[in-house]
Design a protein around this motif. Structure first.
Motif, PDB file in Angstrom:
ATOM      1  N   ALA A  20      -6.250   7.834   3.872  1.00 30.71           N
ATOM      2  CA  ALA A  20      -6.162   6.746   4.841  1.00 30.71           C
ATOM      3  C   ALA A  20      -5.164   5.680   4.406  1.00 30.71           C
ATOM      4  CB  ALA A  20      -7.541   6.123   5.030  1.00 30.71           C
ATOM      5  N   LEU A  21      -5.073   5.436   3.112  1.00 32.99           N
ATOM      6  CA  LEU A  21      -4.183   4.383   2.607  1.00 32.99           C
ATOM      7  C   LEU A  21      -2.745   4.844   2.454  1.00 32.99           C
ATOM      8  CD1 LEU A  21      -6.283   2.510  -0.119  1.00 32.99           C
ATOM      9  CD2 LEU A  21      -5.315   1.548   1.965  1.00 32.99           C
ATOM     10  N   THR A  22      -2.533   6.111   2.158  1.00 30.25           N
ATOM     11  CA  THR A  22      -1.186   6.579   1.844  1.00 30.25           C
ATOM     12  C   THR A  22      -0.616   7.554   2.865  1.00 30.25           C
ATOM     13  OG1 THR A  22      -1.941   8.475   0.531  1.00 30.25           O
ATOM     14  CG2 THR A  22      -1.736   6.355  -0.610  1.00 30.25           C
ATOM     15  N   GLY A  23      -1.494   8.179   3.650  1.00 33.24           N
ATOM     16  CA  GLY A  23      -1.033   9.206   4.580  1.00 33.24           C
ATOM     17  C   GLY A  23      -0.890  10.563   3.935  1.00 33.24           C
ATOM     18  N   ASN A  24      -1.256  10.675   2.650  1.00 34.19           N
ATOM     19  CA  ASN A  24      -1.122  11.940   1.924  1.00 34.19           C
ATOM     20  C   ASN A  24      -2.440  12.305   1.257  1.00 34.19           C
ATOM     21  OD1 ASN A  24       1.800  12.137   2.321  1.00 34.19           O
ATOM     22  ND2 ASN A  24       1.923  10.438   0.878  1.00 34.19           N
ATOM     23  N   LEU A 102       0.636  -0.395   0.724  1.00 40.67           N
ATOM     24  CA  LEU A 102      -0.801  -0.464   0.478  1.00 40.67           C
ATOM     25  C   LEU A 102      -1.422  -1.635   1.229  1.00 40.67           C
ATOM     26  CD1 LEU A 102      -3.182   0.718  -1.144  1.00 40.67           C
ATOM     27  CD2 LEU A 102      -2.517  -0.764  -3.042  1.00 40.67           C
ATOM     28  N   ARG A 103      -0.781  -2.777   1.124  1.00 41.87           N
ATOM     29  CA  ARG A 103      -1.298  -3.962   1.814  1.00 41.87           C
ATOM     30  C   ARG A 103      -1.242  -3.788   3.328  1.00 41.87           C
ATOM     31  NH1 ARG A 103      -0.217 -10.248   0.347  1.00 41.87           N
ATOM     32  NH2 ARG A 103       0.739 -10.897   2.280  1.00 41.87           N
ATOM     33  N   SER A 104      -0.172  -3.215   3.816  1.00 41.04           N
ATOM     34  CA  SER A 104      -0.022  -3.029   5.259  1.00 41.04           C
ATOM     35  C   SER A 104      -1.103  -2.102   5.800  1.00 41.04           C
ATOM     36  CB  SER A 104       1.367  -2.474   5.574  1.00 41.04           C
ATOM     37  OG  SER A 104       1.507  -2.197   6.950  1.00 41.04           O
ATOM     38  N   ARG A 105      -1.296  -0.955   5.143  1.00 39.89           N
ATOM     39  CA  ARG A 105      -2.296   0.005   5.606  1.00 39.89           C
ATOM     40  C   ARG A 105      -3.707  -0.567   5.491  1.00 39.89           C
ATOM     41  NH1 ARG A 105      -1.389   4.682   8.338  1.00 39.89           N
ATOM     42  NH2 ARG A 105      -2.975   5.789   7.148  1.00 39.89           N
TER      43      ARG A 105
END
Length: 885
Positions: A20-24, A102-105
Motif C-alpha cells: 500500500a505504501l510503495t506500490g510493490n 512515503l509521506r505522500s502515500r
C-alpha cells in the motif's frame, strides 16, 4: 500463538502495508529485516547489492514503528527519527524520493490498514499539522526545514550529508547559529536511527557514529541512538545482514516479465552489463578517446553515461559530443543549478529510473558526484578506471533494473601505472579483478558478488587515517555558547572524514550583504549576526578543491584591481573574517582550506551551470544571491528581503515576520524633501516563522501578553513530554521550566526594550512592525528568570535535583548557558552585583554537573524539548493582544 505463526501473521500484514505504501510487493530481505527490527533490534551492518531497494529501509522502519506503537504508544524500542546519511549532496538522491513518496502515500491513501497507521501516528503529533511524518531533506521543497525539530514526538525522516549530519551531532552544525547547535545535536543524537548509506566510502564517519553510540551507552543517556552501516560492498563484519538465501540462489532461467518480487530481485542482480577494456597510452588524450567511444552510440537512441575522475575532463568530453545533446553533473556545481536539472532539463530526465524511450541519443558526463545515491539508470557506460569501490557505484548506474540485454560498459585504463603510488596500486588491483570476471565479462551485481571481500577490499580506495574521539574533544564541542576559536577545540571536519591524501575543499556562495555592509555599517551589523539570522542554505553553496577556488579568486581579484572587492571568510566555529579579494590573492592558498567564502555579486565569477569561474564578469542574466530561493513544501519562500517601506509582499504570502531592518544610510535625515523618493535605504528581512529555521521567540506577527505566552508554552510542553517515553520527574521538570522560562520578561527594562514602556499589561512579544529592539542590547531575560525562579513557590516544592535541571533548562532555552552567559549578558538590573555574580558563577558549574548526569546529547535533548514548546507557542500564539496596535 507460537513464534512461527506470529511471524507469519506479522509478515502477511507487513506485505499488505508495504504494498500500500510503495506500490510493490516486498522482497524477502525486506520482510526479514522487518522481523529483525521488531525482535532483535537493528543490525550494525547491512550489505545489499545496488538495485535491491535499500532505501526501503525507511518504509520498513516506519512500519516497525507503527507496529510497536500499536502495542505501546510510548515505546522506545523503535526510534521516532530516522536519519539517512549520504556521502555527498546529489541531485536526485533516492532517500529523498523515498521519504517524499512515503509521506505522500501515507497521507492520501484510503486503504484501511494505512488509515490505522496514519491515525496512530497522528496521535503522537502534538501540533495541528495534518502531516504525520516530518521530513527534512537535502534539496527541494523539504530542504533543511524545521519540520523534524518543531515537534519532537512526531516521527520524522532527515536526509543529510556526512558534513551536515556529522557536524550537527558534534554540536558544530555547518550553517547553524550558536543558539541552535545544541538543539540539532539533541534531536539528532537521541531517539534516532542513523542509516549511513555507502558507509564503506566514509569509514571515519562510521567510526565516529560508533564512538557516539558507545559514549551514550557509557552515560546511560535517555533516548536510544542506533546506527546501521549500509553498503553494497561492505568492509564490515560481525553483525551483518544481507539478502536471504533464496535471493542469493539465482536460477539460470528467470521469468520474463517477472511474475513475483523474487523474480524482480533476481533479474536486477543478474542484469547483463558486458565489459570492454581499452588501453590508454597517453593520459592527455584520455578525454578525447572516451568521447570517441561514447560517440559510437550516437545513432542508438540511448542514454549514455560518461564518468571521469577529473573535473577538467568533463568540459573536454562535452566539447566532442553533439551540441545540445549532453549535460553535466559535477560536485562543483551550486546546489540551485544542480537541483534545476531535475525539474527543467530534458536530457537529465532521460537518465531517471522511470524515463521512457526516445528517438535521440543523449549523454550525461559526471564526476564522482554521480556515483553515490543518485537514482539514475543509463543504457550504456563509458568511464576511466577508478578504485573498485568507485567502479561498483558506476556499474550500479547502468541497466540498474535489468531491463536490457545489450548494455555495454567501456573502461579506459592506463598502459602503465605509476610506481609507489597508492591510488594507482589500487586501480591496478581493480583492473585485475575486472579481468578476472568470468567471460564474457559482466558487471552485474551477481558477478561482482562472486568476488571475495579479501580480493575487493584490497582494491578499495585507501582508508583515511581516523582520528580518535576523546572526552575532552566532545566536551569542548558541546560548549556552544563560546563562539569563535577555543584552545583544544579543533574543527570537526577531520573527525568526519579522517586525514587522507584528498585535497582540502572550500565552499563558495554569493550574498548582496557582502557588497552592501561595508565600512561603519559592519560595526552596526556584524556579519556573524547577519548569518545567524539568514544562514547559508545548501542551494546557495558550491564546493570545489581549495586550490582551484584560490586560483579562481585570484583571477577575480586581478579583474578588480581598481575596486578591491570585500569577501567574508567563514570558519566552522561560526566566526567571520572580513577580507578583500586582493588580500586572499596575496595570502597563502591554504587560508581558505575547509572554509566558506562569501563573495560579492558585483565581482562575478559564476557560470550559468553554477560553477565557479574566475574569468567571468557579472552576468545580468545570472542570479548570484539566491538566499530567498529557500522555499517550503508549497513553493512559498520561507524568507524574503525587500527594500524600503513602499513594498508589497509577494501575493499569497501572509504572516511574514520582520527579522531585521538594516539602515544602509544611518546618518541621513528621515525627512524627505518634497518630490523626493526613498530608495534602497532600509533593507527589511522577513521570514515565515513556522516554516523557517529560527526558534520563533523574537520574531512575532502580533503582540502577545506575557501570561498568554507562558500558558501556551506550558501547554505545549505538557503535550510534548506526555507523548515521550520520559520519567515522571523529567516531565515535571520540563513543564516547570516552561512556567519559569520567561520570568525575566516581567522586568521594566525588557518591556521598554520591546516598546511597552508602561508595562501594563506585561507583554511577551511586541508585535511591532519595526525592529523590536536594539541589536546591541545585552539584557538577557533568561538570566533574570533564574533569579525569579528560585523564589517561585511551585519551583521550591521540587527536589534539589529537579530544581537544578529546571534552572539549566530556563538558562539555556535561547542557546546560552553552554556553559555560561558572557559577562556583558550576566546581569539583572533589579538585582545586586553580588547576586548577579553568584548566579553567573553557578551557571557553568550546573551545566557541567548535569552534562555528566544526563550525557551530552541527553542534556541537549531535554533543553530542546522546552525550546520546541517555546517555538510552537511563539509561531502559533493562542491569542494576539490588540490593545496598543
Amino acid at each position: 500463538m507460537d513464534t512461527l505463526a506470529a511471524n507469519t501473521e506479522r509478515t502477511d500484514l507487513f506485505a499488505k502495508r508495504f504494498m500500500a505504501l510503495t506500490g510493490n510487493a516486498p522482497f524477502p530481505w525486506q520482510e526479514s529485516l522487518f522481523l529483525r527490527f521488531l525482535s532483535k533490534g537493528f543490525p550494525a551492518d547491512v550489505s545489499l547489492p545496488t538495485g535491491t531497494g535499500k532505501t526501503s529501509i525507511m518504509t520498513i522502519w516506519l512500519l516497525a514503528l507503527a507496529e510497536k506503537l500499536s502495542v505501546n504508544p510510548k515505546q522506545n524500542e523503535i526510534p521516532r527519527r530516522l536519519i539517512w546519511v549520504v556521502n555527498r549532496r546529489v541531485v536526485v538522491d533516492q532517500a529523498t524520493n523515498e521519504a517524499e513518496q512515503l509521506r505522500s502515500r501515507l497521507g492520501e491513501s484510503a486503504i484501511a490498514e494505512l488509515v490505522l497507521i496514519r491515525d496512530a501516528l497522528r496521535r503522537l503529533t502534538t501540533n495541528d499539522s495534518d502531516e504525520v511524518l516530518g521530513i527534512s531533506t537535502l534539496r527541494g521543497q523539504f530542504e533543511d526545514n524545521a519540520e523534524w525539530r518543531g515537534d519532537p514526538s512526531r516521527p520524522a525522516v532527515i536526509v543529510g550529508t556526512v558534513d551536515m549530519i556529522g557536524s550537527r551531532l558534534l554540536f558544530s552544525g555547518y550553517g547553524v547559529g550558536f543558539k541552535s547547535k545544541p538543539l540539532h545535536a539533541g534531536f539528532l543524537g537521541q531517539d534516532a536511527l542513523v542509516v549511513h548509506d555507502e558507509a564503506h566510502l566514509e569509514p571515519a564517519f562510521q567510526e565516529l557514529l560508533t564512538a557516539i553510540r558507545e559514549e551514550q551507552k557509557r552515560f546511560g543517556e535517555l533516548g536510544k541512538f542506533h546506527t546501521i552501516a549500509l553498503s553494497a560492498t561492505s568492509r564490515m563484519g560481525d553483525d551483518l545482514f544481507g539478502l536471504t538465501e533464496v535471493e542469493k540462489n539465482i536460477p539460470h532461467e528467470i521469468p520474463d516479465p517477472p511474475e513475483t518480487s523474487l523474480h524482480v530481485i533476481w533479474r536486477r542482480q543478474s542484469a547483463k552489463k558486458t565489459i570492454h577494456l581499452h588501453e590508454n597510452n597517453n593520459e592527455g588524450e584520455l578525454a578525447d578517446e572516451m568521447a570517441e567511444e561514447a560517440l559510437k552510440f550516437r545513432d542508438s537512441a540511448c542514454a549514455v553515461l560518461v564518468f571521469v575522475q577529473r573535473v577538467e575532463d568533463v568540459g573536454k568530453v562535452r566539447k566532442k559530443l553533439p551540441k545540445g545533446k549532453s549535460q553535466q553533473l559535477t560536485g562543483t556545481q551550486r546546489g540551485l543549478e544542480r537541483d534545476a536539472l531535475v525539474s527543467g532539463d530534458p536530457i537529465f530526465r532521460r537518465f531517471l529510473s522511470r524515463a521512457g524511450r526516445a528517438n535521440d541519443t543523449v549523454y550525461l558526463v559526471c564526476t564522482s558526484a554521480g556515483e553515490v545515491g543518485v537514482n539514475i539508470s543509463a543504457d550504456h557506460l563509458v568511464c576511466d578506471l577508478s578504485t573498485f569501490d568507485s567502479m561498483v557505484q558506476r556499474f550500479g548506474r547502468v541497466n540498474r533494473f535489468g531491463n536490457r540485454n545489450d548494455t555495454e560498459i567501456h573502461i579506459f585504463y592506463p598502459k602503465e601505472f605509476k610506481a609507489d603510488n597508492v591510488l594507482d596500486d589500487r586501480r591496478k588491483k581493480t583492473l585485475e579483478l575486472i579481468q578476472k570476471l568470468r567471460p564474457p565479462r559482466n558487471g552485474s551485481p551477481k558477478a561482482l558478488g562472486e568476488l571475495t571481500p579479501e580480493e575487493y577490499l584490497a582494491a578499495f580506495a585507501s582508508a583515511p587515517k581516523i582520528l580518535p574521539i576523546s572526552d575532552i574533544l566532545l566536551d569542548s564541542w558541546a560548549l556552544t555558547t563560546i563562539r569563535g576559536k577555543l584552545p583544544g577545540r579543533p574543527p570537526v571536519e577531520p573527525y568526519l572524514h579522517g586525514l587522507s591524501a584528498e585535497p582540502p575543499q572550500t565552499h563558495v556562495a554569493w550574498r548582496d550583504e557582502v557588497d552592501l555592509i561595508t565600512g561603519e555599517l559592519r560595526e552596526l551589523y556584524k556579519p556573524e549576526d547577519l548569518l545567524e539570522d539568514y544562514p547559508l542554505k545548501p542551494h546557495e553553496l558550491l564546493r570545489d578543491r581549495s586550490d582551484r577556488v584560490y586560483r579562481a579568486l585570484s583571477r577575480i581579484a586581478e579583474r578588480h584591481l581598481d575596486d578591491d572587492k570585500p569577501v567574508w571568510l567563514l570558519t566552522d566555529d561560526g566566526s567571520v573574517e572580513v577580507l578583500t579579494l586582493r588580500k586572499v590573492k596575496d595570502s597563502k592558498s591554504d587560508l581558505i582550506n575547509n572554509c566558506t567564502i562569501l563573495l560579492p555579486p558585483s565581482g562575478g565569477g559564476l557560470s550559468k551551470e553554477g560553477s565557479l569561474d574566475g574569468d567571468l564578469d557579472r552576468d545580468p542574466d545570472i542570479r548570484y544571491d539566491v538566499a530567498d530561493e529557500w522555499r517550503d513544501a508549497t513553493g512559498t519562500p520561507r524568507r524574503v528581503r525587500v527594500w524600503d517601506d513602499n513594498f508589497l509582499l509577494p501575493a499569497g504570502i501572509k504572516g511574514m515576520r520582520l527579522m531585521r531592518t538594516i539602515d544602509c544610510n544611518p546618518g541621513a535625515d528621515d525627512e524627505l524633501e518634497e518630490g523626493e523618493v526613498a530608495s534602497r535605504r532600509y533593507w527589511h528581512w522577513y521570514e515565515l516563522p513556522a516554516r523557517a529555521d529560527n526558534d520563533g521567540s523574537m520574531r512575532d506577527a502580533g503582540a502577545v501578553l506575557w501570561d498568554v505566552h507562558t500558558e501556551d508554552v506550558v501547554s505545549h510542553a505538557a503535550r510534548i513530554v506526555g507523548q515521550l517515553p520520559l520519567s515522571d520527574d523529567l516531565r515535571m521538570a520540563v513543564i516547570a521550566a516552561a512556567r519559569c522560562h520567561d520570568f525575566g520578561k516581567r522586568r521594566s527594562l525588557f518591556q521598554r526594550i520591546i516598546g511597552n514602556p508602561v508595562s501594563n499589561p506585561l507583554l511577551a512579544k511586541s508585535g511591532r512592525k519595526k525592529e523590536p529592539y536594539s541589536l546591541n542590547e545585552n539584557y538577557r531575560h533568561e538570566f533574570a528568570s533564574l533569579l525569579d525562579a528560585v523564589k517561585d513557590s511551585e519551583f521550591c516544592e521540587l527536589g534539589p535535583d529537579l530544581q537544578e535541571l529546571v534552572l539549566h533548562l530556563v538558562a539555556a532555552h535561547h542557546g546560552r548557558a553552554r556553559p555560561h552567559f558572557p559577562a556583558e549578558e550576566a546581569y539583572d538590573p533589579e538585582a545586586t552585583d553580588k547576586n548577579n555574580s553568584l548566579v553567573a558563577a553557578q551557571v557553568p558549574q550546573r551545566f557541567a554537573r548535569l552534562q555528566r548526569k544526563y550525557g551530552r546529547w541527553g542534556l541537549a535533548y531535554l533543553e530542546s524539548l522546552l525550546r520546541a514548546a517555546d517555538y510552537v507557542a511563539s509561531a502559533h500564539p493562542s491569542a494576539i493582544w490588540r490593545g496598543n496596535q
